[in-house]
Motif scaffolding. Structure first.
Motif, short mmCIF file in Angstrom:
data_model
loop_
_atom_site.label_atom_id
_atom_site.label_comp_id
_atom_site.label_asym_id
_atom_site.label_seq_id
_atom_site.Cartn_x
_atom_site.Cartn_y
_atom_site.Cartn_z
N ASN A 83 0.83 -1.20 0.00
CA ASN A 83 0.00 0.00 0.00
C ASN A 83 0.86 1.26 0.00
OD1 ASN A 83 -2.45 1.39 0.04
ND2 ASN A 83 -2.47 1.49 2.27
N MET A 84 0.53 2.19 -0.90
CA MET A 84 1.18 3.50 -0.90
C MET A 84 0.43 4.39 0.08
SD MET A 84 2.03 4.21 -4.93
CE MET A 84 0.35 4.02 -5.51
N LEU A 85 1.14 4.93 1.06
CA LEU A 85 0.51 5.78 2.07
C LEU A 85 0.54 7.25 1.66
CD1 LEU A 85 2.12 4.09 5.18
CD2 LEU A 85 -0.15 3.66 4.18
N ALA A 86 1.60 7.65 0.96
CA ALA A 86 1.74 9.03 0.47
C ALA A 86 2.73 9.01 -0.68
CB ALA A 86 2.24 9.95 1.58
N PHE A 87 2.58 9.98 -1.58
CA PHE A 87 3.57 10.14 -2.63
C PHE A 87 3.49 11.53 -3.21
CE2 PHE A 87 -0.12 8.46 -4.88
CZ PHE A 87 -0.19 9.26 -6.02
N CYS A 88 4.56 11.92 -3.85
CA CYS A 88 4.57 13.16 -4.62
C CYS A 88 5.43 12.92 -5.85
CB CYS A 88 5.07 14.34 -3.79
SG CYS A 88 6.83 14.32 -3.45
N ILE A 89 5.22 13.75 -6.84
CA ILE A 89 5.94 13.60 -8.10
C ILE A 89 6.53 14.94 -8.49
CG2 ILE A 89 5.71 13.02 -10.54
CD1 ILE A 89 3.32 11.22 -9.61
N ALA A 90 7.81 14.90 -8.85
CA ALA A 90 8.49 16.08 -9.39
C ALA A 90 8.97 15.70 -10.78
CB ALA A 90 9.68 16.45 -8.50
N GLU A 91 9.06 16.68 -11.64
CA GLU A 91 9.49 16.37 -12.99
C GLU A 91 10.55 17.35 -13.49
OE1 GLU A 91 7.25 17.52 -16.43
OE2 GLU A 91 5.68 18.30 -15.15
N THR A 92 11.33 16.85 -14.41
CA THR A 92 12.25 17.67 -15.17
C THR A 92 11.94 17.37 -16.64
OG1 THR A 92 14.00 16.02 -15.34
CG2 THR A 92 14.02 17.42 -13.38
N THR A 93 12.70 17.94 -17.53
CA THR A 93 12.48 17.69 -18.94
C THR A 93 12.67 16.23 -19.31
OG1 THR A 93 13.25 19.92 -19.41
CG2 THR A 93 13.16 18.40 -21.27
N ASP A 94 13.66 15.59 -18.70
CA ASP A 94 14.04 14.24 -19.11
C ASP A 94 13.45 13.11 -18.27
OD1 ASP A 94 15.66 15.32 -21.12
OD2 ASP A 94 17.30 15.60 -19.69
N PHE A 95 13.15 13.38 -17.01
CA PHE A 95 12.66 12.30 -16.15
C PHE A 95 11.79 12.85 -15.04
CE2 PHE A 95 16.53 13.74 -14.11
CZ PHE A 95 16.23 13.71 -12.78
N GLY A 96 11.09 11.95 -14.39
CA GLY A 96 10.29 12.30 -13.23
C GLY A 96 10.85 11.60 -12.00
N LEU A 97 10.52 12.12 -10.87
CA LEU A 97 10.95 11.53 -9.60
C LEU A 97 9.70 11.34 -8.75
CD1 LEU A 97 13.21 10.68 -7.64
CD2 LEU A 97 13.28 13.06 -6.89
N MET A 98 9.42 10.09 -8.41
CA MET A 98 8.28 9.76 -7.57
C MET A 98 8.81 9.42 -6.19
SD MET A 98 5.44 6.83 -8.25
CE MET A 98 3.85 6.89 -7.45
N ARG A 99 8.39 10.19 -5.19
CA ARG A 99 8.77 9.91 -3.81
C ARG A 99 7.58 9.25 -3.14
NH1 ARG A 99 11.18 15.57 -4.24
NH2 ARG A 99 13.41 15.15 -4.38
N LEU A 100 7.85 8.13 -2.45
CA LEU A 100 6.79 7.30 -1.89
C LEU A 100 7.02 6.98 -0.43
CD1 LEU A 100 7.09 4.66 -4.67
CD2 LEU A 100 4.92 5.70 -4.17
N ILE A 101 5.95 6.95 0.31
CA ILE A 101 5.92 6.38 1.65
C ILE A 101 5.00 5.16 1.52
CG2 ILE A 101 5.35 6.72 4.08
CD1 ILE A 101 7.60 8.60 3.02
N VAL A 102 5.51 4.00 1.90
CA VAL A 102 4.75 2.75 1.75
C VAL A 102 4.74 1.99 3.07
CG1 VAL A 102 5.27 2.54 -0.72
CG2 VAL A 102 6.76 1.44 0.95
N GLU A 103 3.85 1.01 3.15
CA GLU A 103 3.75 0.20 4.36
C GLU A 103 4.93 -0.74 4.55
OE1 GLU A 103 -0.10 -1.64 4.06
OE2 GLU A 103 -1.06 0.02 5.10
N ASP A 104 5.41 -1.36 3.50
CA ASP A 104 6.50 -2.33 3.60
C ASP A 104 7.66 -1.87 2.71
OD1 ASP A 104 8.22 -4.54 3.56
OD2 ASP A 104 6.58 -5.99 3.55
N VAL A 105 8.54 -1.07 3.28
CA VAL A 105 9.61 -0.43 2.52
C VAL A 105 10.55 -1.44 1.87
CG1 VAL A 105 11.61 1.12 2.67
CG2 VAL A 105 9.53 1.64 3.96
N ASP A 106 11.03 -2.41 2.63
CA ASP A 106 12.00 -3.37 2.10
C ASP A 106 11.41 -4.17 0.94
OD1 ASP A 106 13.90 -2.51 3.95
OD2 ASP A 106 13.28 -4.00 5.43
#
Length: 133
Positions: free
Chosen positions: A30-53
């Motif tokens: 389960n994803m608990l929170a996330f945000c997305i940032a972008e540049t011209t070439d790629f995006g970066l998705m930051r996630l907080i999840v229940e089971d990180v490993d």
């Protein structure tokens, strides 16, 4: 409190966000929170999840570039000025917030902070705002 955040690097093309969501869903993560940032070439998705490993493992197995970052999670009252008061305390101690994201539900806002000095930031919050950790 400190928690682990997953960052996933994504090509800027249609369907890549869904691939992350699908890979995690297939393993019941389960994803608990996330945000997305972008540049011209790629995006970066930051996630907080229940089971990180487990999430790191399945995302890497699916071919995603993944890194882990320790961040702070705070629970701020969901009312005008509450976050400003916390951020002011940090600014007075020369803590720079590299990025943050938040979501609010009813009386509480959950805020993820990546400060330039995590141990110092945590110490300041424990001293000045112990009720938010």
């Amino acid at each position: 409190m400190t928690i682990k955040q997953i960052s996933v690097f994504l090509e800027n093309k249609s369907g890549r966000l869904n691939e992350v969501a699908r890979v995690l869903a297939a393993k019941h993560i389960n994803m608990l929170a996330f945000c997305i940032a972008e540049t011209t070439d790629f995006g970066l998705m930051r996630l907080i999840v229940e089971d990180v490993d487990k999430a790191v493992e399945v995302l890497r197995d699916a071919g995603f570039a993944v890194i882990l970052t320790e961040v702070l999670a705070i629970h701020c009252p969901n009312r005008p000025g509450a976050l400003s008061k916390i951020l002011e305390s940090l600014a007075q101690e020369n803590i720079f917030i590299e990025y943050m994201y938040a979501f609010a539900q009813s009386e509480r806002a959950d805020v993820i902070i990546n400060p330039n000095d995590l141990p110092k930031c945590l110490r300041i919050l424990e001293e000045k705002h112990p009720d938010i950790l």
